[in-house]
Motif scaffolding. Structure first.
Motif, short mmCIF file in Angstrom:
data_model
loop_
_atom_site.label_atom_id
_atom_site.label_comp_id
_atom_site.label_asym_id
_atom_site.label_seq_id
_atom_site.Cartn_x
_atom_site.Cartn_y
_atom_site.Cartn_z
N SER A 1 1.46 7.50 -6.30
CA SER A 1 0.50 8.57 -6.58
C SER A 1 1.07 9.93 -6.22
O SER A 1 0.79 10.94 -6.86
N GLN A 2 1.94 9.95 -5.16
CA GLN A 2 2.56 11.24 -4.81
C GLN A 2 3.51 11.70 -5.92
O GLN A 2 3.53 12.88 -6.28
N GLU A 3 4.25 10.73 -6.47
CA GLU A 3 5.16 11.08 -7.57
C GLU A 3 4.39 11.64 -8.75
O GLU A 3 4.78 12.60 -9.40
N GLY B 1 0.83 -1.20 0.00
CA GLY B 1 0.00 0.00 0.00
C GLY B 1 0.87 1.25 0.00
O GLY B 1 0.56 2.24 -0.67
N ARG B 2 1.99 1.16 0.73
CA ARG B 2 2.89 2.31 0.84
C ARG B 2 3.48 2.66 -0.54
O ARG B 2 3.59 3.82 -0.90
N ASP B 3 3.82 1.60 -1.30
CA ASP B 3 4.35 1.83 -2.65
C ASP B 3 3.35 2.57 -3.52
O ASP B 3 3.70 3.46 -4.29
N LEU C 1 2.59 16.07 -12.25
CA LEU C 1 1.54 16.91 -12.82
C LEU C 1 1.74 18.37 -12.43
O LEU C 1 1.61 19.28 -13.25
N ALA C 2 2.10 18.59 -11.15
CA ALA C 2 2.31 19.96 -10.66
C ALA C 2 3.45 20.60 -11.41
O ALA C 2 3.38 21.77 -11.80
#
Lengths: 409, 141
Positions: free
Chosen positions: A396-398, A389-391, A403-404
């Motif tokens: 998703s954070q990456e 789950g952590r991966d 995107l930002a």
């Protein structure tokens, strides 16, 4: 000159604009096409088209044996996924005339009510989202997670619990899980109090929903509306009370009814129903501690005959009709989900309202969606877990960062 | 026997055949010509809740069931009629029971029952240019 399709004259037609909502629309996760005819801001006609995603489940069911069908009908809906097996199994039990064991009755009611809780949390969140209250949305879905966690521990799954079978339930609950689940359920009362306050005392929500999209009692009868949609219009029926089954007649609870039939009352019914669900679940858990014994009546042969099963799903009555010729598969399996009779009521609730309210009214019957967005990545050969789950969170954070970066760069 | 069932019997006498499967499940055989009249009596006069219709293909006819709930009594009353092939026509109840519009359209396209005087006899699930075969007819599989 007359338009053959609408039967309207040219000058009448010219004044009208068609606003399509769907078949694919950000506010509805299922394909359904609402064609709104508007004059200025006002909706003067609505045409509903469906059939974009017909899966032929009734036909598929004729090819499965009686014990396989629950897994199939469970997949009609990802939200009320226990409601369809519940109604189907009752239809089969109606053919055979079998009475299910008491412990199974309590387990059925617990699964059913926890499902209602997470479904209503989901709707409260979506309703907040439609109104532009995204905080309500985030909070509602946060507490919905608690219900999903309880489900996962009790049944093994967050959705599609696979608990109901003809003659009883498939799995028993462990005593230690019951104590834990009971504690977790109690933690939900406070958040529901908060939503009750946030939604029901808010002047903006009052302004947006009171007196909007009214379904009269007569129209509810004409359309055969069910569930919170009907109960908000003062039609005091609830399958759990009126057609007793599972453990609903063994515990104390009340049917919530309102009288105005507007969007506001539909919200009130759902929010107050959540308290009743908690009441039912708590009592059933307590009874489970005392009531030990079988959980399955071990149905073997299904005789020739026909049966009807009903269940009060979060959105209203689910209706199943099963016909048997004595073989191991149903020769006819008719299914009616609540939205099939609730969605057409839009014809009487949307016409005359403004375009801005239309989507809210369409959403007020709580048409249903599927959500099982969780994955495990495993190696098919070794069954080894490749990603935790952590991966997934890291991925998703990456993605967000990427995107930002694209936006600023 | 239940009060409402007695009223139906009183009103229509031997024009119909009542079968009590259990106290909560009543099936009533109705002739196609009495279909709308019996349905209207149950829906309007006895104020039963319309639930849905079921169509089943049999060899020489399509069996149509119209289900009503008497919620106060916890009872389901299902009207049953056989719509004979090849004509396969029966009066529509959708002008009276608005909620039945969709299911009649569905039964029309999947089983080929023609509902006379239907307010909007378009296809519901299939495209308008469907090839004319009825997917739920047994001889079509």
């Amino acid at each position: 000159m007359e338009n053959i399709r609408s039967g309207k004259t040219m000058s009448e037609e010219k004044k009208r604009t068609i606003i399509p909502v769907g078949p694919f629309h950000p506010l509805q996760e299922e394909p359904e096409f609402f064609e709104l005819s508007v004059e200025g801001e006002k909706v003067v006609d609505i045409n509903i088209n469906l059939g974009y995603n017909h899966r032929g489940i009734e036909k598929l069911s004729e090819g499965k044996h009686y014990d396989q069908v629950p897994f199939l009908v469970e997949r009609i809906c990802g939200i009320c996924s226990t409601s369809h097996p519940m109604a189907y199994c009752q239809a089969v039990e109606d053919i055979t005339g079998v009475e299910i064991p008491l412990r199974a009755k309590y387990i059925r009611s617990i699964v059913g009510e926890l499902e209602r809780l997470h479904s209503h949390f989901l709707w409260v969140g979506l309703a907040g989202h439609f109104l532009g209250y995204n905080t309500v949305w985030m909070w509602a879905w946060k507490y919905r997670e608690t219900v999903n966690d309880i489900m996962e521990r009790l049944t093994g799954n967050r959705q599609h619990y696979a608990m109901i079978k003809p003659g009883g339930v498939r799995r028993d609950f462990e005593d230690e899980d019951i104590d834990w689940a009971l504690k977790m359920v109690c933690t939900l009362v406070k958040p529901i109090d908060m939503f009750k306050g946030a939604v029901l005392d808010d002047p903006v929500i009052h302004a947006r929903t009171k007196g909007v999209g009214i379904l009269t009692k007569e129209d509810a009868h004409r359309y055969g509306a069910v569930g919170p949609t009907a109960r908000a219009s003062g039609v005091p029926f609830d399958i759990r009370k009126n057609h007793p089954h599972a453990a609903y007649n063994l515990v104390k609870w009340n049917v919530v009814v309102c009288n105005n039939g507007d969007v506001f009352d539909k919200a009130v019914v759902r929010i107050l129903e959540m308290y009743e669900s908690i009441k039912i679940v708590k009592q059933c858990f307590e009874m489970l501690k005392k009531e030990k014994g079988e959980i399955d009546a071990n149905l073997k042969e299904i005789p020739v005959g026909e049966g009807i099963g009903q269940y009060e799903a979060p959105r209203g009555e689910v209706f199943h009709y099963v016909k048997s010729d004595g073989s191991n598969r149903p020769i006819r399996h008719k299914i009616r989900a609540p939205s099939y009779v609730n969605v057409p009521t839009a014809k009487s609730t949307v016409i005359g309202e403004t375009v801005t309210d239309a989507t809210l009214i369409l959403a007020s019957v709580d048409p249903c969606y599927c959500c099982t967005e969780r994955i495990i990545v495993i190696d098919a050969g070794t069954r080894k877990r490749l990603m935790t789950g952590r991966d997934l969170v890291r991925l998703s954070q990456e993605k967000t960062r990427e995107l930002a970066g694209r936006r600023t760069g | 026997m239940n009060d409402c069932v007695n009223k139906i019997k009183e009103r229509f006498g031997n024009r119909l055949n009542v079968f009590e499967k259990s106290a909560k499940r009543i099936y009533i055989d109705v002739k196609p010509e009495d279909w709308t009249e019996v349905a209207g009596f149950i829906f309007n006069d006895l104020y039963a809740r319309y639930q849905i219709m079921t169509g089943t293909d049999t060899k020489d006819a399509v069996e149509v069931l119209l289900h009503f709930a008497f919620d106060k009594d916890g009872m389901v009353v299902s009207l049953r009629t056989l719509v004979k092939k090849p004509g396969c026509e029966i009066d529509s109840v959708a002008n009276m029971i608005t909620g039945a519009e969709w299911i009649e359209r569905e039964i029309m396209e999947i089983l080929g029952v023609k509902f006379r005087n239907h307010p909007n006899p378009k296809h519901l699930l299939l495209t308008e240019d469907w090839d004319g075969k009825y997917p739920f007819r047994k001889d079509n599989v």
